[in-house]
Design a protein around this motif. Sequence first.
Motif, PDB file in Angstrom:
ATOM      1  N   ARG A 185       0.857  -1.184   0.000  1.00 49.17           N
ATOM      2  CA  ARG A 185       0.000   0.000   0.000  1.00 49.17           C
ATOM      3  C   ARG A 185       0.894   1.235   0.000  1.00 49.17           C
ATOM      4  O   ARG A 185       2.036   1.200   0.430  1.00 49.17           O
ATOM      5  CB  ARG A 185      -0.956   0.006   1.190  1.00 49.17           C
ATOM      6  CG  ARG A 185      -0.386   0.424   2.528  1.00 49.17           C
ATOM      7  CD  ARG A 185      -1.432   0.360   3.625  1.00 49.17           C
ATOM      8  NE  ARG A 185      -2.605   1.130   3.301  1.00 49.17           N
ATOM      9  CZ  ARG A 185      -3.813   0.907   3.834  1.00 49.17           C
ATOM     10  NH1 ARG A 185      -3.988  -0.062   4.701  1.00 49.17           N
ATOM     11  NH2 ARG A 185      -4.842   1.663   3.495  1.00 49.17           N
ATOM     12  N   VAL A 201       1.098   5.669  -1.542  1.00 53.25           N
ATOM     13  CA  VAL A 201       0.491   6.841  -2.142  1.00 53.25           C
ATOM     14  C   VAL A 201       1.489   7.452  -3.106  1.00 53.25           C
ATOM     15  O   VAL A 201       2.699   7.374  -2.899  1.00 53.25           O
ATOM     16  CB  VAL A 201       0.071   7.843  -1.031  1.00 53.25           C
ATOM     17  CG1 VAL A 201       1.279   8.377  -0.300  1.00 53.25           C
ATOM     18  CG2 VAL A 201      -0.772   8.966  -1.576  1.00 53.25           C
ATOM     19  N   ARG A 217     -12.029  10.741  -0.676  1.00 49.89           N
ATOM     20  CA  ARG A 217     -10.866  10.640   0.204  1.00 49.89           C
ATOM     21  C   ARG A 217     -11.285  11.089   1.596  1.00 49.89           C
ATOM     22  O   ARG A 217     -12.023  12.060   1.733  1.00 49.89           O
ATOM     23  CB  ARG A 217      -9.734  11.533  -0.326  1.00 49.89           C
ATOM     24  CG  ARG A 217      -8.437  11.521   0.479  1.00 49.89           C
ATOM     25  CD  ARG A 217      -7.633  10.257   0.285  1.00 49.89           C
ATOM     26  NE  ARG A 217      -7.215  10.081  -1.088  1.00 49.89           N
ATOM     27  CZ  ARG A 217      -6.084  10.551  -1.593  1.00 49.89           C
ATOM     28  NH1 ARG A 217      -5.232  11.217  -0.838  1.00 49.89           N
ATOM     29  NH2 ARG A 217      -5.760  10.332  -2.855  1.00 49.89           N
ATOM     30  N   ASN A 243     -11.766   1.315   0.837  1.00 54.61           N
ATOM     31  CA  ASN A 243     -10.420   1.890   0.864  1.00 54.61           C
ATOM     32  C   ASN A 243     -10.462   3.384   1.190  1.00 54.61           C
ATOM     33  O   ASN A 243      -9.699   4.180   0.642  1.00 54.61           O
ATOM     34  CB  ASN A 243      -9.707   1.654  -0.472  1.00 54.61           C
ATOM     35  CG  ASN A 243      -8.182   1.761  -0.345  1.00 54.61           C
ATOM     36  OD1 ASN A 243      -7.633   1.626   0.753  1.00 54.61           O
ATOM     37  ND2 ASN A 243      -7.503   2.021  -1.441  1.00 54.61           N
ATOM     38  N   ASN A 247      -5.430   6.588   7.205  1.00 59.52           N
ATOM     39  CA  ASN A 247      -4.308   5.743   7.600  1.00 59.52           C
ATOM     40  C   ASN A 247      -3.038   6.599   7.648  1.00 59.52           C
ATOM     41  O   ASN A 247      -2.711   7.276   6.674  1.00 59.52           O
ATOM     42  CB  ASN A 247      -4.138   4.610   6.571  1.00 59.52           C
ATOM     43  CG  ASN A 247      -3.111   3.577   6.994  1.00 59.52           C
ATOM     44  OD1 ASN A 247      -2.004   3.905   7.379  1.00 59.52           O
ATOM     45  ND2 ASN A 247      -3.488   2.318   6.907  1.00 59.52           N
ATOM     46  N   VAL A 249      -0.366   6.476   4.728  1.00 61.34           N
ATOM     47  CA  VAL A 249      -0.547   7.172   3.451  1.00 61.34           C
ATOM     48  C   VAL A 249      -0.876   8.652   3.656  1.00 61.34           C
ATOM     49  O   VAL A 249      -1.352   9.340   2.768  1.00 61.34           O
ATOM     50  CB  VAL A 249      -1.628   6.491   2.562  1.00 61.34           C
ATOM     51  CG1 VAL A 249      -1.156   5.122   2.119  1.00 61.34           C
ATOM     52  CG2 VAL A 249      -2.958   6.390   3.288  1.00 61.34           C
ATOM     53  N   THR A 287      -3.108  10.193   5.587  1.00 64.10           N
ATOM     54  CA  THR A 287      -4.484  10.682   5.769  1.00 64.10           C
ATOM     55  C   THR A 287      -4.903  10.740   7.244  1.00 64.10           C
ATOM     56  O   THR A 287      -6.027  11.125   7.551  1.00 64.10           O
ATOM     57  CB  THR A 287      -5.493   9.831   4.966  1.00 64.10           C
ATOM     58  OG1 THR A 287      -5.226   8.444   5.179  1.00 64.10           O
ATOM     59  CG2 THR A 287      -5.381  10.134   3.471  1.00 64.10           C
ATOM     60  N   GLN A 343      -2.977  13.307  -6.025  1.00 65.02           N
ATOM     61  CA  GLN A 343      -2.362  12.218  -5.269  1.00 65.02           C
ATOM     62  C   GLN A 343      -3.265  10.979  -5.345  1.00 65.02           C
ATOM     63  O   GLN A 343      -4.477  11.074  -5.206  1.00 65.02           O
ATOM     64  CB  GLN A 343      -2.190  12.642  -3.817  1.00 65.02           C
ATOM     65  CG  GLN A 343      -1.329  11.701  -2.997  1.00 65.02           C
ATOM     66  CD  GLN A 343      -1.298  12.107  -1.535  1.00 65.02           C
ATOM     67  OE1 GLN A 343      -2.319  12.041  -0.856  1.00 65.02           O
ATOM     68  NE2 GLN A 343      -0.159  12.550  -1.056  1.00 65.02           N
ATOM     69  N   GLN A 390      -3.899   6.972  -3.980  1.00 71.84           N
ATOM     70  CA  GLN A 390      -3.581   5.911  -3.036  1.00 71.84           C
ATOM     71  C   GLN A 390      -3.698   4.574  -3.755  1.00 71.84           C
ATOM     72  O   GLN A 390      -4.496   4.422  -4.672  1.00 71.84           O
ATOM     73  CB  GLN A 390      -4.564   5.926  -1.862  1.00 71.84           C
ATOM     74  CG  GLN A 390      -4.443   7.137  -0.963  1.00 71.84           C
ATOM     75  CD  GLN A 390      -5.414   7.074   0.210  1.00 71.84           C
ATOM     76  OE1 GLN A 390      -6.000   6.040   0.492  1.00 71.84           O
ATOM     77  NE2 GLN A 390      -5.577   8.186   0.883  1.00 71.84           N
ATOM     78  N   LYS A 397      -3.540   0.119  -3.005  1.00 66.98           N
ATOM     79  CA  LYS A 397      -3.543  -0.958  -2.013  1.00 66.98           C
ATOM     80  C   LYS A 397      -3.803  -2.272  -2.732  1.00 66.98           C
ATOM     81  O   LYS A 397      -4.715  -2.370  -3.560  1.00 66.98           O
ATOM     82  CB  LYS A 397      -4.642  -0.701  -0.972  1.00 66.98           C
ATOM     83  CG  LYS A 397      -4.738  -1.766   0.111  1.00 66.98           C
ATOM     84  CD  LYS A 397      -5.875  -1.423   1.076  1.00 66.98           C
ATOM     85  CE  LYS A 397      -6.032  -2.491   2.136  1.00 66.98           C
ATOM     86  NZ  LYS A 397      -7.171  -2.191   3.045  1.00 66.98           N
TER      87      LYS A 397
END
Length: 233
Positions: free
Chosen positions: A60, A62, A113, A135, A139, A142, A144, A160, A162, A164
């Motif tokens: 995972r 970004v 997001r 998702n 987290n 990444v 966030t 950007q 992400q 996973k």
Amino acid sequence: MAKLGKRTKAAREAFAGKHDISVEDAVALVKSNATAKFDETVEIAMQLGVDPRHADQMVRGVVGLPNGTGKTVRVAVFARGPKAEEAEAAGADIVGAEDLMETIQGGKIEFDRCIATPDMMPIVGRLGKVLGPRNLMPNPKVGTVTMDVKQAVEDAKGGQVQFKAEKAGVVHAGVGKASFDEGKLVENVRAFIDAVAKAKPSGAKGTYMKKISLTSTMGPGVTIDVATALSEG
């Protein structure tokens, strides 16, 4: 058997016999065959030699695409007080705390997001079963879950992406629009491949990148030569 439309038939003929080609050729092929009446998204899918059910094989991360995604990203932020004001000033679409949690629990998810300040995680944690499968769970890995709400919102809005690995070890994402210049799409594709390469987990065994394919929303897919995708650019 259903009869193929003219557009579909022409696209399949254009792709016939073409596989494991360069990033540049793949982008040109996909772009030239994205003939739908809307601006199709160019999508990448990567088959990785990992089993994400094992923690040491989870992939995972970004990546900031150099030319953005071409998509308007709706951002929700869990924050209070000055941090909530900071999020709104940075352009967040939805900002809240318990009220936002209740909205999401009610089934209303109108964002792409989700960002949260660390003190909000006890509230956000209750939404794991709703946000996790999509998702959307904030987290720290990444970026966030952060106190720098302004930067996180700007990153999300600025292209950007992400990524996973899913159960079968597949990573996929949109890397631009068919209307983008070929050169810009190539830069975005390479940036994404490089980011996934750098995210190789410690538990990955054997071949890490098995297959890379590129497609548009309505078009056929074509495979990219993994070796040159990694070594060029």
